[in-house]
Design a protein around this motif. Structure first.
Motif, PDB file in Angstrom:
ATOM      1  N   VAL A  61      -3.611  -2.234   9.664  1.00 30.51           N
ATOM      2  CA  VAL A  61      -4.521  -3.338   9.344  1.00 30.51           C
ATOM      3  C   VAL A  61      -4.401  -3.751   7.877  1.00 30.51           C
ATOM      4  O   VAL A  61      -4.537  -4.927   7.541  1.00 30.51           O
ATOM      5  CB  VAL A  61      -5.988  -2.963   9.673  1.00 30.51           C
ATOM      6  CG1 VAL A  61      -6.484  -1.822   8.797  1.00 30.51           C
ATOM      7  CG2 VAL A  61      -6.889  -4.176   9.497  1.00 30.51           C
TER       8      VAL A  61
ATOM      9  N   THR B 125      -6.745 -10.707  16.001  1.00 31.37           N
ATOM     10  CA  THR B 125      -6.302 -10.719  14.608  1.00 31.37           C
ATOM     11  C   THR B 125      -5.304 -11.834  14.361  1.00 31.37           C
ATOM     12  O   THR B 125      -5.344 -12.495  13.321  1.00 31.37           O
ATOM     13  CB  THR B 125      -5.673  -9.361  14.242  1.00 31.37           C
ATOM     14  OG1 THR B 125      -6.562  -8.325  14.652  1.00 31.37           O
ATOM     15  CG2 THR B 125      -5.428  -9.253  12.765  1.00 31.37           C
TER      16      THR B 125
ATOM     17  N   THR C 159      -5.648 -14.858  11.687  1.00 29.45           N
ATOM     18  CA  THR C 159      -4.624 -15.130  10.684  1.00 29.45           C
ATOM     19  C   THR C 159      -4.182 -16.581  10.731  1.00 29.45           C
ATOM     20  O   THR C 159      -3.795 -17.156   9.710  1.00 29.45           O
ATOM     21  CB  THR C 159      -3.409 -14.201  10.909  1.00 29.45           C
ATOM     22  OG1 THR C 159      -3.857 -12.847  11.005  1.00 29.45           O
ATOM     23  CG2 THR C 159      -2.421 -14.296   9.762  1.00 29.45           C
TER      24      THR C 159
ATOM     25  N   LYS D   3     -10.667  -6.069  12.469  1.00 24.41           N
ATOM     26  CA  LYS D   3      -9.683  -6.637  11.552  1.00 24.41           C
ATOM     27  C   LYS D   3      -9.999  -8.108  11.273  1.00 24.41           C
ATOM     28  O   LYS D   3      -9.798  -8.596  10.160  1.00 24.41           O
ATOM     29  CB  LYS D   3      -8.283  -6.505  12.156  1.00 24.41           C
ATOM     30  CG  LYS D   3      -7.832  -5.075  12.382  1.00 24.41           C
ATOM     31  CD  LYS D   3      -6.499  -5.027  13.111  1.00 24.41           C
ATOM     32  CE  LYS D   3      -6.107  -3.595  13.444  1.00 24.41           C
ATOM     33  NZ  LYS D   3      -4.831  -3.536  14.198  1.00 24.41           N
ATOM     34  N   VAL D   4     -10.492  -8.790  12.298  1.00 23.08           N
ATOM     35  CA  VAL D   4     -10.859 -10.200  12.144  1.00 23.08           C
ATOM     36  C   VAL D   4     -11.908 -10.356  11.047  1.00 23.08           C
ATOM     37  O   VAL D   4     -11.809 -11.230  10.180  1.00 23.08           O
ATOM     38  CB  VAL D   4     -11.395 -10.766  13.474  1.00 23.08           C
ATOM     39  CG1 VAL D   4     -11.959 -12.170  13.281  1.00 23.08           C
ATOM     40  CG2 VAL D   4     -10.295 -10.782  14.516  1.00 23.08           C
TER      41      VAL D   4
END
Length: 495
Positions: free
Chosen positions: A107, A164, A168, A451-452
């Motif tokens: 991550v 994720t 991104t 992670k988002v």
């Protein structure tokens, strides 16, 4: 961000500063004493039955860190550094790798790559062009712009099976839009609501599509194997997508109330200005073409991640794809920027490393599992009315992400447990487990919960407290909508 600052200085205007509330002042003042008292009490109290001493220490450090991250009396990365040091020093973890190895997690590399991709999109003007086109075509007002971003998130959930990866893709677009609206990080409510709704739209859209994350697929496997269900792609979509849309619509308007930006700037003449800005960009530059090729290839790799093994005999993970894209962005002649031009927020890396360290310590020591078991026992689920069991399980599952920072871990622990609970009570385990599984993607309360969250949090537009306030309301609405659907929509579908 330098472009935002330059634009602000040029106009001689800044969005109005938001005064801190009395609650925030009190939290900053008493955050350290509160964290110290709670942490020491948990650390030195008699060890409860069934809990190891390591797990007790991990819970104490986790709780104290959580208080400091929410109250922010000191920078969040300093809290993470202290947590990383305390875990091995106190004996909460025996293997130092659990504490110090987190900076090498995938991550962290993913976040580095995300910042490089964002910088490439900013420098090449590709993100600016796309954002201006999108807003001038569909989002004539800030509210419509927010709605367009949410719709894009929901559409991407069908084609990009990674939360994720979608974050991104979306964050650079949001940054360009906020630059156009001259929204300053930490000061703009428009920036807060845009980034927070990005977090929530990513999570809620994921709950509506079975293939949008591996956690959903794992949950369906448990339901079909252990509960005797026959849940497929369309079953999940019909059951979950309506609840996701209803929840998102409700929380969209709540977000506008929580973070009102009415007096922030004058948007009346923005559309003409935005169209002029789009014209000034002219035709596609060489750097834009390079960036476009890199981003299209990245999206294709992300979107086909589940099929690459069958097609080629190997698969490129989300993290590998992101790092590969970052490499191409930085390569001489091929790329579009240099290392110095990549705006990488290292303080966020340290914060994330500490957050994952305490989360891992809690998981490895079985402290998280002990907490869940005691919560179930304390609530007396085995003695409740079946209707109440449904509701309690949904809410318990929804808020379980406060303890477990991994969707996969939550799914593998909770779904089989809820199936066993339903069987022991003589209930149909399929609807209970399915409803619980639909909550698993709502990991939206704190930055380290997914992670988002860390990617959006890295933009600096919202604080930990902002996220907590909005997420508590959203999770409550989501759990309520899902609970109601069990007794209404599920019955119509024959579930």
């Amino acid at each position: 961000m330098t472009q935002i600052l330059a634009a602000t200085e040029k106009d001689g205007k800044e969005p109005p500063l938001q005064k801190k509330s009395k609650v925030e002042d009190l939290m900053k003042k008493w955050g350290i004493p509160l964290a110290a008292v709670v942490g020491l009490l948990l650390f030195f109290m008699p060890t409860p039955a069934g809990l190891t001493i390591e797990a007790q220490k991990a819970i104490a450090i986790f709780t104290a860190s959580l208080i400091l991250w929410i109250t922010t009396p000191i920078p969040i990365y300093l809290t993470s550094i202290m947590a990383i040091l305390l875990l091995p020093l106190t004996g909460a973890v025996k293997d130092q790798e659990i504490a110090f190895g987190t900076l090498g997690f995938d991550v962290i590399w993913l976040m580095v790559a995300a910042f490089i991709l964002t910088s490439a999109m900013m420098k090449s003007n590709l993100g600016r062009r796309f954002a201006l086109w999108m807003v001038t075509s569909f989002g004539q007002t800030p509210k419509r712009t927010l709605l367009v971003l949410i719709i894009i998130n929901f559409v991407l959930a069908f084609f990009v099976p990674s939360t994720t990866a979608r974050a991104t893709l979306m964050v650079p677009i949001c940054l360009i839009l906020l630059e156009v609206y001259k929204a300053m990080p930490g000061k703009s409510n428009l920036g807060k609501v845009m980034m927070l709704q990005g977090v929530q739209a990513d999570a809620i859209a994921t709950s509506g599509v079975m293939t949008a994350t591996s956690g959903n697929i794992i949950a369906v496997g448990f339901i079909n194997e252990q509960a005797g269900g026959h849940i497929g792609y369309m079953d999940w979509l019909l059951a979950s997508m309506p609840t996701a849309i209803i929840t998102m619509v409700l929380t969209f308007f709540i977000g506008l109330k929580l973070f009102s930006f009415k007096g922030e700037s004058n948007f009346q003449d923005a559309m003409g200005m935005l169209k002029d800005e789009l014209k000034k960009l002219g035709s596609f530059s060489l750097n834009e073409k390079k960036a476009l090729v890199i981003f299209v290839c990245t999206v294709i790799l992300w979107a086909t991640g589940d099929y690459q093994k069958d097609w080629f005999g190997f698969a490129i993970s989300t993290e590998q794809t992101a790092v590969l894209a970052a490499l191409f962005c930085l390569l001489p002649r091929i790329g579009v920027l240099t290392w110095k031009e990549a705006n990488i927020k290292w303080e966020l890396m340290i914060f994330a490393a500490g957050a994952y360290a305490v989360g891992n310590a809690l998981d490895k020591s079985k402290g998280a599992e002990w907490i869940i078991k005691n919560v179930v026992s304390f609530l007396g689920l085995e003695h409740m009315n079946h209707v109440l069991v449904y509701v309690v399980v949904v809410f318990l599952s929804m808020y379980s992400h406060l303890i477990f920072t991994s969707k996969t871990v939550r799914v593998t622990i909770l779904i089989p447990a809820f199936i066993a609970l339903a069987k022991s009570l003589g209930m149909d385990p399929v609807p209970l487990a399915l409803a619980a599984a639909m909550t698993m993607t709502y990991t939206i309360t704190l930055p380290p919960h997914s992670k988002v969250n860390t990617i959006y949090f890295g933009t600096g537009y919202f604080s930990v407290l902002d996220q907590v306030k909005y997420a508590i309301v959203t999770c409550f609405i989501g759990a309520s909508v899902i609970s109601l659907s069990i007794f209404t929509w599920f019955k119509i579908l024959g579930l």
